[in-house]
Scaffold this active site. Structure first.
Site, PDB file in Angstrom:
ATOM      1  N   SER A 208       0.846  -1.189   0.000  1.00  0.00           N
ATOM      2  CA  SER A 208       0.000   0.000   0.000  1.00  0.00           C
ATOM      3  C   SER A 208       0.886   1.245   0.000  1.00  0.00           C
ATOM      4  CB  SER A 208      -0.965  -0.041   1.193  1.00  0.00           C
ATOM      5  OG  SER A 208      -1.978   0.919   1.074  1.00  0.00           O
ATOM      6  N   GLU A 327      -9.262  -5.176  -4.400  1.00  0.00           N
ATOM      7  CA  GLU A 327      -8.668  -4.160  -3.523  1.00  0.00           C
ATOM      8  C   GLU A 327      -9.736  -3.266  -2.890  1.00  0.00           C
ATOM      9  OE1 GLU A 327      -5.426  -3.707  -2.881  1.00  0.00           O
ATOM     10  OE2 GLU A 327      -4.329  -4.715  -4.480  1.00  0.00           O
ATOM     11  N   HIS A 421      -7.960  -5.353  -0.201  1.00  0.00           N
ATOM     12  CA  HIS A 421      -6.661  -4.716   0.025  1.00  0.00           C
ATOM     13  C   HIS A 421      -6.077  -5.152   1.363  1.00  0.00           C
ATOM     14  CE1 HIS A 421      -3.752  -1.443  -0.535  1.00  0.00           C
ATOM     15  NE2 HIS A 421      -3.960  -1.072   0.712  1.00  0.00           N
TER      16      HIS A 421
END
Length: 508
Positions: A208, A327, A421
């Site tokens: 991320s 995600e 995610h």
């Protein structure tokens, strides 16, 4: 490293109860001797300062060397974490936070094989995510024991977050948090031998915002030639102009009633800045937008976005890069946003980013029965993460560089998050038993999948090859979990080309 087989509670500077289990182990780095604990063939050295505490005269300034210490320093427990607030609401239930008070939060945790080798072990330099405003190396999901068990030294670092690390302020160096990471990388290269690591075999790894930081680090002058590889998991490959990146800083300044200057922000306590961040970022979303922290274009640290600078600067460095299949569900599902998004939202969003109506129809055809929120999320995942990764891999292929692409497809039943995610992290670190991992995966995540993914990441750190073909004209993508488990060719390539017609990815 040397082992002290007797326990000496209170002997070490900073020691406190309870006594961590295991055998004491010592090693000496530039700043002094640190005392860790060895157990099950793994030595842990936690909370080691790699830079001076960023407070007082060091606040809103470039990182500076940590003061040396004369007595052996206790490094058996995690150190302080950067100032932050927990994730709110339902999101906080699946992304728990760890808050450890203290000023020395520019620290590193090191997990190392207890037995050294003649040539040194490969090293992974881990950068946590959290939208540049949350996260720490003290989270259970990032425990590096499995990497050390399998012959890799893992170094996980904290860095300045939020307003302290990524404000756009007059009189303050840009990207202070990224400058911390570059300082920490220099520390890791210098100190790796003290932990049995080979400083010539360091792999950068982040997820991320941490993946974005890894991409930016790799593009910095003097970094690519000093690392052996890089891993980018779900990391946007962008940096923003100061005008856009500074939106949240200006909003915080307005909320606080002060100018956006170094002097004005330095007068605010960390708690006041955190309160201002919570106030001005309420309702913002990494997919739908809103004020948030990120990298800013800056001649000294990030002269151009990593997506543009990586090709050519780091072509010799093997790259492992990929995303999760869904995600968007981390941001759309907790709190029910996915049910409130309508066809109008989908229309406005696709017009804003230049996605054609034909592309929307293609995504819908592949997902019969999907809601407007699910379609918007799938398209946003491709626009923000998957297509940039494909484009980078294709540009690197043209330059003769090796890139290995993956997608994580196992779906958690928790909160209907699916393959959301950050879900892959517990599998990569082989930490499925950690409470913060189980908060997201549930109780029955497949250990066999963790064994498979973790082994691939270890192999990449050791050799630069995770065990499947590098990106080529066949467009191979290794899918972990889900219906597409295995090696896929041109995985949803038609969708990627529909999103980005300029993508130089010929249809197969």
């Amino acid at each position: 490293m040397t082992v002290d087989r007797e326990s000496h509670p209170g002997r070490y500077a900073g020691a406190s109860s309870p006594e961590p289990a295991g055998t004491h182990v010592e090693t000496t780095i530039t700043a002094g001797t640190v005392v860790g604990v060895a157990q099950h063939g793994v030595a842990r050295f936690l909370g080691i300062p790699y830079a001076a505490a960023p407070v007082g005269a060091h606040r809103f300034r470039d990182p500076a060397p940590a003061p040396e210490w004369a007595e052996p320093r206790d490094a058996r427990r995690p150190g302080p974490t950067a100032p932050q607030t927990p994730y709110p609401g339902a999101l906080g239930e699946v992304l728990p936070s760890v808050e450890i008070p203290g000023e020395e939060f520019l620290n590193a945790n090191v997990w190392a094989p207890a037995r050294p080798t003649a040539n040194g072990h490969p090293v992974v330099f881990w950068v946590h995510g959290g939208a540049f405003s949350r996260g720490s190396n003290a989270l259970g999901v990032y425990d590096g024991e499995a990497f050390a068990r399998d012959g890799v030294v893992l170094i996980a670092v904290n860095y300045r977050l939020g307003a302290e690390g990524f404000s756009v302020l007059d009189g303050v160096p840009r990207n202070l948090g990224l400058r911390d990471l570059r300082f920490a990388l220099d520390w890791a290269i210098r100190e790796a031998p003290a932990f049995g690591g080979d400083p010539t075999r360091i792999t950068l790894m982040g997820e991320s915002a941490g993946g974005t930081a890894v991409a930016a680090l790799l593009a910095m002058p003097g970094v690519a030639e000093r690392v052996a590889g890089a891993i980018i998991q779900s990391g946007p490959l962008e940096a923003l102009p100061a005008e856009r990146a500074g939106r949240i800083t200006r909003a915080q300044a307005k909320h606080l009633g002060v100018p956006a200057t170094a002097a004005a922000f330095a007068e605010q306590t960390p708690a006041q800045l955190l309160e201002a961040h919570s106030a001005v970022s309420a309702g913002s979303n990494p997919v739908l937008g809103g004020p948030g922290f990120g990298l800013v274009l800056d001649p000294e640290t990030v002269p151009v976005s990593p997506a543009e600078s990586l090709p050519g600067l780091a072509d010799r460095v093997p790259l492992l890069i990929g995303t999760t299949e869904e995600e968007y569900r981390l941001w759309f599902v907790p709190g029910g946003l996915i049910t409130r998004l309508t066809r109008l939202h989908l229309f406005l969003a696709r017009r804003k980013v230049g996605v054609s109506a034909n592309a929307v129809r293609l995504f819908h055809a592949h997902r019969p029965g999907a809601s407007a929120g699910e379609l918007l999320g799938a398209i946003a995942t491709d626009v923000l993460l998957r297509v940039p990764a494909l484009r980078l891999a294709e540009r690197r292929r043209a330059a003769g560089a090796r890139s290995f692409l993956f997608e994580f497809g196992w779906k958690t039943p928790v909160q209907h998050l699916g393959a959301a995610h950050s879900l892959e992290l517990g599998f990569v670190f082989d930490t499925l038993a950690a409470p913060d991992v189980r908060a997201m995966t549930g109780e029955f995540a497949p250990q066999a999948l963790a064994d498979e993914m973790h082994a691939a990441w270890v192999a990449f750190a050791a050799s630069g090859d995770p065990g499947w073909p590098a990106w080529s004209e066949r467009h191979p993508v290794r899918v972990f979990g889900g219906a597409g488990e295995g090696l896929a060719s041109d995985l949803r390539g038609d969708e990627a080309r529909a999103i980005a017609p300029d993508l130089s990815l010929p249809a197969r």
